[in-house]
Design a protein around this motif. Structure first.
Motif, PDB file in Angstrom:
ATOM      1  N   MET A 100       5.715   6.431 -14.565  1.00  0.00           N
ATOM      2  CA  MET A 100       5.130   7.077 -13.380  1.00  0.00           C
ATOM      3  C   MET A 100       5.424   6.240 -12.133  1.00  0.00           C
ATOM      4  N   THR A 101       5.970   6.888 -11.096  1.00  0.00           N
ATOM      5  CA  THR A 101       6.281   6.199  -9.850  1.00  0.00           C
ATOM      6  C   THR A 101       5.017   6.017  -9.025  1.00  0.00           C
ATOM      7  N   GLU A 102       4.813   4.784  -8.561  1.00  0.00           N
ATOM      8  CA  GLU A 102       3.631   4.495  -7.756  1.00  0.00           C
ATOM      9  C   GLU A 102       3.962   4.593  -6.270  1.00  0.00           C
ATOM     10  N   THR A 103       2.967   4.965  -5.482  1.00  0.00           N
ATOM     11  CA  THR A 103       3.132   5.108  -4.044  1.00  0.00           C
ATOM     12  C   THR A 103       3.362   3.747  -3.403  1.00  0.00           C
ATOM     13  N   LEU A 104       4.316   3.701  -2.467  1.00  0.00           N
ATOM     14  CA  LEU A 104       4.565   2.476  -1.721  1.00  0.00           C
ATOM     15  C   LEU A 104       3.617   2.448  -0.533  1.00  0.00           C
ATOM     16  N   ARG A 105       2.740   1.449  -0.489  1.00  0.00           N
ATOM     17  CA  ARG A 105       1.665   1.425   0.489  1.00  0.00           C
ATOM     18  C   ARG A 105       1.906   0.438   1.628  1.00  0.00           C
ATOM     19  N   TYR A 106       3.162   0.136   1.865  1.00  0.00           N
ATOM     20  CA  TYR A 106       3.526  -0.696   3.012  1.00  0.00           C
ATOM     21  C   TYR A 106       4.908  -0.263   3.487  1.00  0.00           C
ATOM     22  N   TYR A 107       5.264  -0.667   4.696  1.00  0.00           N
ATOM     23  CA  TYR A 107       6.533  -0.273   5.303  1.00  0.00           C
ATOM     24  C   TYR A 107       7.624  -1.194   4.761  1.00  0.00           C
TER      25      TYR A 107
ATOM     26  N   ASN B 188      11.343 -12.133  -8.143  1.00  0.00           N
ATOM     27  CA  ASN B 188      10.788 -11.506  -6.943  1.00  0.00           C
ATOM     28  C   ASN B 188      10.422 -10.038  -7.175  1.00  0.00           C
ATOM     29  N   TYR B 189      11.306  -9.308  -7.871  1.00  0.00           N
ATOM     30  CA  TYR B 189      11.034  -7.887  -8.085  1.00  0.00           C
ATOM     31  C   TYR B 189       9.838  -7.691  -9.016  1.00  0.00           C
ATOM     32  N   GLU B 190       9.625  -8.624  -9.946  1.00  0.00           N
ATOM     33  CA  GLU B 190       8.470  -8.525 -10.841  1.00  0.00           C
ATOM     34  C   GLU B 190       7.177  -8.722 -10.054  1.00  0.00           C
ATOM     35  N   PHE B 191       7.192  -9.677  -9.134  1.00  0.00           N
ATOM     36  CA  PHE B 191       6.016  -9.854  -8.284  1.00  0.00           C
ATOM     37  C   PHE B 191       5.754  -8.587  -7.477  1.00  0.00           C
ATOM     38  N   THR B 192       6.811  -8.034  -6.880  1.00  0.00           N
ATOM     39  CA  THR B 192       6.645  -6.846  -6.043  1.00  0.00           C
ATOM     40  C   THR B 192       6.065  -5.685  -6.850  1.00  0.00           C
ATOM     41  N   HIS B 193       6.516  -5.504  -8.074  1.00  0.00           N
ATOM     42  CA  HIS B 193       5.973  -4.444  -8.916  1.00  0.00           C
ATOM     43  C   HIS B 193       4.479  -4.655  -9.164  1.00  0.00           C
ATOM     44  N   ARG B 194       4.088  -5.900  -9.410  1.00  0.00           N
ATOM     45  CA  ARG B 194       2.673  -6.183  -9.643  1.00  0.00           C
ATOM     46  C   ARG B 194       1.850  -5.929  -8.384  1.00  0.00           C
ATOM     47  N   LEU B 195       2.404  -6.292  -7.233  1.00  0.00           N
ATOM     48  CA  LEU B 195       1.705  -6.050  -5.973  1.00  0.00           C
ATOM     49  C   LEU B 195       1.542  -4.550  -5.722  1.00  0.00           C
ATOM     50  N   ILE B 196       2.607  -3.796  -5.908  1.00  0.00           N
ATOM     51  CA  ILE B 196       2.529  -2.348  -5.679  1.00  0.00           C
ATOM     52  C   ILE B 196       1.473  -1.718  -6.588  1.00  0.00           C
ATOM     53  N   HIS B 197       1.451  -2.137  -7.836  1.00  0.00           N
ATOM     54  CA  HIS B 197       0.450  -1.612  -8.772  1.00  0.00           C
ATOM     55  C   HIS B 197      -0.961  -1.960  -8.299  1.00  0.00           C
ATOM     56  N   PHE B 198      -1.153  -3.197  -7.836  1.00  0.00           N
ATOM     57  CA  PHE B 198      -2.477  -3.628  -7.368  1.00  0.00           C
ATOM     58  C   PHE B 198      -2.917  -2.805  -6.158  1.00  0.00           C
ATOM     59  N   LEU B 199      -2.008  -2.592  -5.196  1.00  0.00           N
ATOM     60  CA  LEU B 199      -2.345  -1.813  -4.001  1.00  0.00           C
ATOM     61  C   LEU B 199      -2.731  -0.389  -4.364  1.00  0.00           C
TER      62      LEU B 199
END
Length: 310
Positions: free
Chosen positions: A1-8, A282-293
């Motif tokens: 499932m694709t998660e919404t990107l909550r930042y620019y 870096n991409y693993e961190f970003t995925h975790r951040l997106i999921h958290f947001l």
């Protein structure tokens, strides 16, 4: 499932700027730094070691053209139709006379498939004469000037031996943006003496700068630096991954929604890193951040927009 990107997101933005895929290629053009050669100070910032972010092809003993051609070979295996941005990254890339700078930048732009340049520098190494040239260059190619701001707290800037004030950063950013030039900034979260509360205090200050793009990095302790010695003698807190994700979540809520966020972390080579050891790409961190947001329902500008609404 694709998660919404909550930042620019920078990736989304840069794809809108070109009709083809582009990739930065880092260049070490052999520049020094006024904070190393004695003009401002010696030894540089207490955390700095440029080897932590220079790829193998990035070597000042090679010409700018050679570095770009090697970089192109590295990336072209995966994306044969790729175009490139020459990224003048190592040290202070405006720290020379204008004829020398012009020659270097123009050499990069003459390399086939290079469609623009990004110039990393210090806010105290810009001049009206150089901005005149940048303004003209900006009419011919994609150009971004990226300033190391690091902190909006002058006490912190003195402690890390930065060699300039936050007001200097503000002035440089304002002058550059006033010329119609894409302007980027770089900050570090977790600098010695700056806790989460202090970082959040600074967020709206950074957001008030006329920046187009912001890079955010976590504090990393690199072997052999003055900061590594300080950390060994007097350890100070460093963020865990989960703590840093929570901080980034709070931080970006205080940034205006139209500020492009290029990255949130830096990944230094493991053999050079004292701490923290997160073990994440870096991409693993970003995925975790997106999921958290998404899980928390928070997004860039949430608090900033609410406060402006009041």
């Amino acid at each position: 499932m694709t998660e919404t990107l909550r930042y620019y997101d920078y990736g989304t933005w840069i794809r809108q700027q070109f009709p083809f895929r582009v990739q930065k290629i880092s260049i070490d053009a052999g520049f020094s730094c006024p904070n190393r050669d004695g003009r401002i100070g010696y030894g540089g910032c207490i955390y700095c070691d440029n080897r932590t972010f220079n790829p193998a092809y990035c070597n000042h003993q090679k010409s700018i053209t050679e570095q770009l051609e090697e970089g192109k070979l590295f990336f072209a295996r995966k994306y044969p139709q790729m175009k490139y941005l020459a990224y003048f990254q190592a040290y202070t890339n405006t720290y020379a006379d204008i004829p020398t700078l012009r020659r270097m930048y123009e050499e990069a732009l003459n390399v086939e498939d290079v469609v623009g340049i990004v110039i990393g520098t210090r806010p105290d190494c810009i001049s009206d004469e150089l901005l005149d040239y940048f303004e003209e260059l900006n009419t011919r190619t994609f150009l971004m000037v990226e300033y190391g701001i690091e902190s909006a707290n002058d006490d912190t800037l003195r402690f890390i031996h930065r060699g300039h004030t936050f007001e200097c950063s503000r002035t440089a950013v304002e002058k550059t943006k006033a010329r119609g030039i894409l302007t980027g900034g770089h900050i570090i979260l977790g600098l010695p003496g700056e806790d989460a509360q202090e970082s959040l205090r600074q967020a709206p200050i950074i957001s008030s700068l006329p920046l187009d793009i912001l890079k955010i990095h976590q504090m990393q302790i690199i072997k052999g630096t003055p900061l590594a010695r300080i950390y060994q003698e007097h350890p100070f807190p460093l963020y865990t991954v989960d703590e840093y994700i929570r901080l980034i979540s709070e931080y970006i809520q205080r940034l205006r929604p139209n500020l492009i966020l290029e990255r949130f972390v830096s990944q230094s080579p493991a053999n050079m890193l004292v701490a923290p050891h997160w073990g994440l790409k870096n991409y693993e961190f970003t995925h975790r951040l997106i999921h958290f947001l998404n899980e928390k329902g928070t997004y860039q500008g949430q608090i900033e927009s609410a406060e402006n609404g009041k």
